[in-house]
Design a protein around this motif. Structure first.
Motif, PDB file in Angstrom:
ATOM      1  N   PRO A  63       0.830  -1.212   0.000  1.00 48.51           N
ATOM      2  CA  PRO A  63       0.000   0.000   0.000  1.00 48.51           C
ATOM      3  C   PRO A  63       0.863   1.260   0.000  1.00 48.51           C
ATOM      4  CG  PRO A  63       0.058  -0.984   2.182  1.00 48.51           C
ATOM      5  CD  PRO A  63       0.759  -1.946   1.275  1.00 48.51           C
ATOM      6  N   GLU A  64       0.317   2.304  -0.531  1.00 49.49           N
ATOM      7  CA  GLU A  64       1.014   3.588  -0.520  1.00 49.49           C
ATOM      8  C   GLU A  64       1.217   4.040   0.932  1.00 49.49           C
ATOM      9  OE1 GLU A  64       2.213   5.493  -2.865  1.00 49.49           O
ATOM     10  OE2 GLU A  64       1.621   4.317  -4.610  1.00 49.49           O
ATOM     11  N   PRO A  65       2.418   4.483   1.300  1.00 50.38           N
ATOM     12  CA  PRO A  65       2.651   4.907   2.691  1.00 50.38           C
ATOM     13  C   PRO A  65       1.705   6.022   3.127  1.00 50.38           C
ATOM     14  CG  PRO A  65       4.737   4.672   1.526  1.00 50.38           C
ATOM     15  CD  PRO A  65       3.659   4.535   0.501  1.00 50.38           C
ATOM     16  N   PHE A  66       1.411   6.939   2.204  1.00 47.55           N
ATOM     17  CA  PHE A  66       0.510   8.038   2.582  1.00 47.55           C
ATOM     18  C   PHE A  66      -0.880   7.516   2.901  1.00 47.55           C
ATOM     19  CE2 PHE A  66      -2.547  11.404   1.277  1.00 47.55           C
ATOM     20  CZ  PHE A  66      -2.254  12.290   2.304  1.00 47.55           C
ATOM     21  N   GLY A 227      -9.159  -0.958   4.865  1.00 49.13           N
ATOM     22  CA  GLY A 227      -8.946  -2.239   4.192  1.00 49.13           C
ATOM     23  C   GLY A 227     -10.186  -2.987   3.781  1.00 49.13           C
ATOM     24  N   ASN A 228     -11.376  -2.473   4.127  1.00 50.46           N
ATOM     25  CA  ASN A 228     -12.612  -3.202   3.818  1.00 50.46           C
ATOM     26  C   ASN A 228     -13.655  -2.257   3.221  1.00 50.46           C
ATOM     27  OD1 ASN A 228     -12.156  -5.998   5.221  1.00 50.46           O
ATOM     28  ND2 ASN A 228     -11.457  -4.441   6.678  1.00 50.46           N
ATOM     29  N   PRO A 229     -14.323  -2.676   2.143  1.00 51.82           N
ATOM     30  CA  PRO A 229     -15.321  -1.794   1.520  1.00 51.82           C
ATOM     31  C   PRO A 229     -16.598  -1.626   2.348  1.00 51.82           C
ATOM     32  CG  PRO A 229     -15.235  -3.919   0.410  1.00 51.82           C
ATOM     33  CD  PRO A 229     -14.103  -3.906   1.370  1.00 51.82           C
ATOM     34  N   SER A 230     -16.869  -2.576   3.257  1.00 50.36           N
ATOM     35  CA  SER A 230     -18.085  -2.499   4.076  1.00 50.36           C
ATOM     36  C   SER A 230     -17.706  -2.518   5.553  1.00 50.36           C
ATOM     37  CB  SER A 230     -19.020  -3.673   3.760  1.00 50.36           C
ATOM     38  OG  SER A 230     -19.377  -3.673   2.389  1.00 50.36           O
ATOM     39  N   PRO A 231     -18.573  -1.988   6.430  1.00 47.71           N
ATOM     40  CA  PRO A 231     -18.284  -2.037   7.871  1.00 47.71           C
ATOM     41  C   PRO A 231     -18.121  -3.469   8.351  1.00 47.71           C
ATOM     42  CG  PRO A 231     -20.086  -0.531   7.408  1.00 47.71           C
ATOM     43  CD  PRO A 231     -19.799  -1.250   6.123  1.00 47.71           C
TER      44      PRO A 231
END
Length: 262
Positions: A63-66, A227-231
């Motif tokens: 993943p991008e650090p930002f 990291g997840n599209p849904s709760p």
């Protein structure tokens, strides 16, 4: 007042609570430097973070650090700023005698602290919306989940900072002492929340200690959104823990709020 009427007396009076919140907001409006600090500083810090990582090489698939650090800081920055501002503001109320005069009126402790909490939470909500909006739409911060969840968790983190700031202000005599609570209350949470080293890589005793600190759950909730599209169930659990800490800190702050003269 009879015993029965005393039992029926509500713990919180909404009109008094709202009047207290309105008074605090009027005080903040007359202090443009504090407003600028609350609104501008998170945006400036997120911009610095963006350029700090903009030219860093990223391994394939990582993943991008930002994105990884930025979304966490959207929750941490409001917590730190509101803790500092709230603890100093309440301490000034004590030292100026305003708090002493208020406690001679029919206002309840929960009305008073609830009013402060509501006022600073409104400010925190504005701060969270602006910082998150700037980071996602102008700096290109990305997350799998909804931006709305990030903003909600950031607001809760700010409310946590408000509640702990109100609690700690009871144990300080000067603004300098209030600032000294930062390395006691805030810095250990930063070290143990998983921002610098993932919690699973911490020594065992530090991992156990981190489970008793609210910032751990605030950061984990933001990581779940990232990291997840849904709760997820973990996110809901973490939000519940943060809310419980907010309520507990406000109740403890009310218990320690006393007049200093008979």
């Amino acid at each position: 007042m009879t015993a029965v009427e005393a039992v029926r007396e509500p713990l919180i009076h909404p009109k008094i609570l709202l009047a207290t919140a309105a008074r605090v907001l009027r005080q903040l409006r007359s202090d443009p430097r504090t407003i600028a600090l609350v609104v501008v500083v998170p945006i400036v810090l997120m911009t610095l973070l963006y350029f700090m990582f903009s030219e860093q090489a990223v391994p394939p698939g990582a993943p991008e650090p930002f994105d990884r650090i930025g979304i966490v800081l959207l929750g941490i920055l409001p917590f730190i700023m509101m803790f500092l501002i709230t603890s100093i503001a309440m301490l000034r109320e004590r030292r100026s005698g305003t708090l002493e005069r208020l406690l001679t009126t029919p206002i309840g402790k929960l009305d008073l602290l609830g009013g402060y909490g509501l006022a600073f939470s409104i400010v925190a909500a504005v701060q969270a919306v602006l910082a998150a909006g700037f980071s996602f739409w102008l700096l290109g911060l990305e997350a799998q989940g909804s931006v709305g969840w990030v903003i909600l968790i950031a607001i809760l983190d700010a409310m946590l900072g408000v509640a702990l700031g109100l609690l700690c202000s009871a144990f300080a005599q000067t603004e300098f002492q209030a600032v000294q609570f930062m390395p006691v209350i805030v810095i250990p949470q930063l070290f143990l929340c998983g921002l610098f080293v993932p919690r699973e890589h911490l020594p065992g005793w530090m991992d156990v200690l981190s489970q008793f600190l609210p910032m751990t759950y605030a950061v984990e909730a933001l990581q779940e959104v990232a990291g997840n599209p849904s709760p997820t169930g973990i996110m809901w659990r973490d939000i519940g823990v943060v809310c419980a800490w907010i309520v507990a800190a406000l109740c403890l702050a009310a218990a320690t709020l006393r007049r200093r003269t008979p």
